[in-house]
Design a protein around this motif. Structure first.
Motif, PDB file in Angstrom:
ATOM      1  N   HIS A  23       0.815  -1.223   0.000  1.00 24.22           N
ATOM      2  CA  HIS A  23       0.000   0.000   0.000  1.00 24.22           C
ATOM      3  C   HIS A  23       0.841   1.262   0.000  1.00 24.22           C
ATOM      4  O   HIS A  23       0.412   2.287  -0.487  1.00 24.22           O
ATOM      5  N   GLU A  24       2.027   1.208   0.565  1.00 25.33           N
ATOM      6  CA  GLU A  24       2.789   2.428   0.757  1.00 25.33           C
ATOM      7  C   GLU A  24       3.879   2.639  -0.276  1.00 25.33           C
ATOM      8  O   GLU A  24       4.509   3.682  -0.300  1.00 25.33           O
ATOM      9  N   HIS A  33      -7.068   3.718  -4.474  1.00 21.86           N
ATOM     10  CA  HIS A  33      -7.274   4.839  -3.569  1.00 21.86           C
ATOM     11  C   HIS A  33      -8.592   5.514  -3.886  1.00 21.86           C
ATOM     12  O   HIS A  33      -9.197   5.271  -4.916  1.00 21.86           O
ATOM     13  N   LYS A  57      -0.654   8.345   8.740  1.00 21.35           N
ATOM     14  CA  LYS A  57       0.410   8.211   7.737  1.00 21.35           C
ATOM     15  C   LYS A  57       0.178   9.207   6.603  1.00 21.35           C
ATOM     16  O   LYS A  57      -0.889   9.273   6.023  1.00 21.35           O
ATOM     17  N   CYS A  75      -2.950   7.945   4.426  1.00 21.84           N
ATOM     18  CA  CYS A  75      -3.518   6.608   4.592  1.00 21.84           C
ATOM     19  C   CYS A  75      -4.536   6.601   5.719  1.00 21.84           C
ATOM     20  O   CYS A  75      -4.346   7.276   6.732  1.00 21.84           O
ATOM     21  N   ASP A  76      -5.582   5.800   5.529  1.00 23.51           N
ATOM     22  CA  ASP A  76      -6.516   5.585   6.631  1.00 23.51           C
ATOM     23  C   ASP A  76      -5.886   4.566   7.589  1.00 23.51           C
ATOM     24  O   ASP A  76      -4.796   4.048   7.321  1.00 23.51           O
ATOM     25  N   GLY A  79      -4.453   1.452   6.055  1.00 20.68           N
ATOM     26  CA  GLY A  79      -3.435   1.578   5.022  1.00 20.68           C
ATOM     27  C   GLY A  79      -3.952   1.920   3.641  1.00 20.68           C
ATOM     28  O   GLY A  79      -3.178   1.998   2.692  1.00 20.68           O
ATOM     29  N   ASN A  80      -5.268   2.138   3.485  1.00 26.63           N
ATOM     30  CA  ASN A  80      -5.814   2.530   2.184  1.00 26.63           C
ATOM     31  C   ASN A  80      -5.441   3.984   1.896  1.00 26.63           C
ATOM     32  O   ASN A  80      -5.530   4.839   2.773  1.00 26.63           O
ATOM     33  N   GLN A  81      -5.048   4.250   0.667  1.00 26.65           N
ATOM     34  CA  GLN A  81      -4.649   5.599   0.298  1.00 26.65           C
ATOM     35  C   GLN A  81      -5.849   6.497   0.060  1.00 26.65           C
ATOM     36  O   GLN A  81      -6.826   6.088  -0.574  1.00 26.65           O
TER      37      GLN A  81
END
Length: 86
Positions: A23-24, A33, A57, A75-76, A79-81
């Motif tokens: 994700h990152e 995203h 993040k 990111c939530d 880890g979702n953008q």
């Protein structure tokens, strides 16, 4: 490809060869995203600062992208953008 709806909302749909599972870094498989238009650069800047202060993040920006969008990517908790844009 962008799908534009009568109220002005747009949905970007595409495919890439360089997808991965992180994700990152790079581009994750499946859902990538969500983008939210905040209406102004000041609002993008302000919300980015609030998100940073809350300890979430922050991946990039605020910046103007190669395709002309002013954005910040965060990111939530999962880890979702989330792309904050004008």
């Amino acid at each position: 490809m962008f799908l534009t709806f009568p109220d002005g909302a747009r949905l970007e749909v595409g495919s890439r060869e360089d997808l991965n599972k992180h994700h990152e870094t790079g581009y994750p498989l499946g859902y990538m995203h969500i983008a939210m238009s905040l209406g102004s650069k000041d609002k993008v800047d302000d919300l980015t600062k609030e998100i940073d202060a809350a300890g979430y993040k922050h991946l990039s920006g605020p910046r103007t992208t190669g395709d002309g969008y002013y954005e910040s990517v965060v990111c939530d908790p999962e880890g979702n953008q989330i792309e904050l844009t004008v």
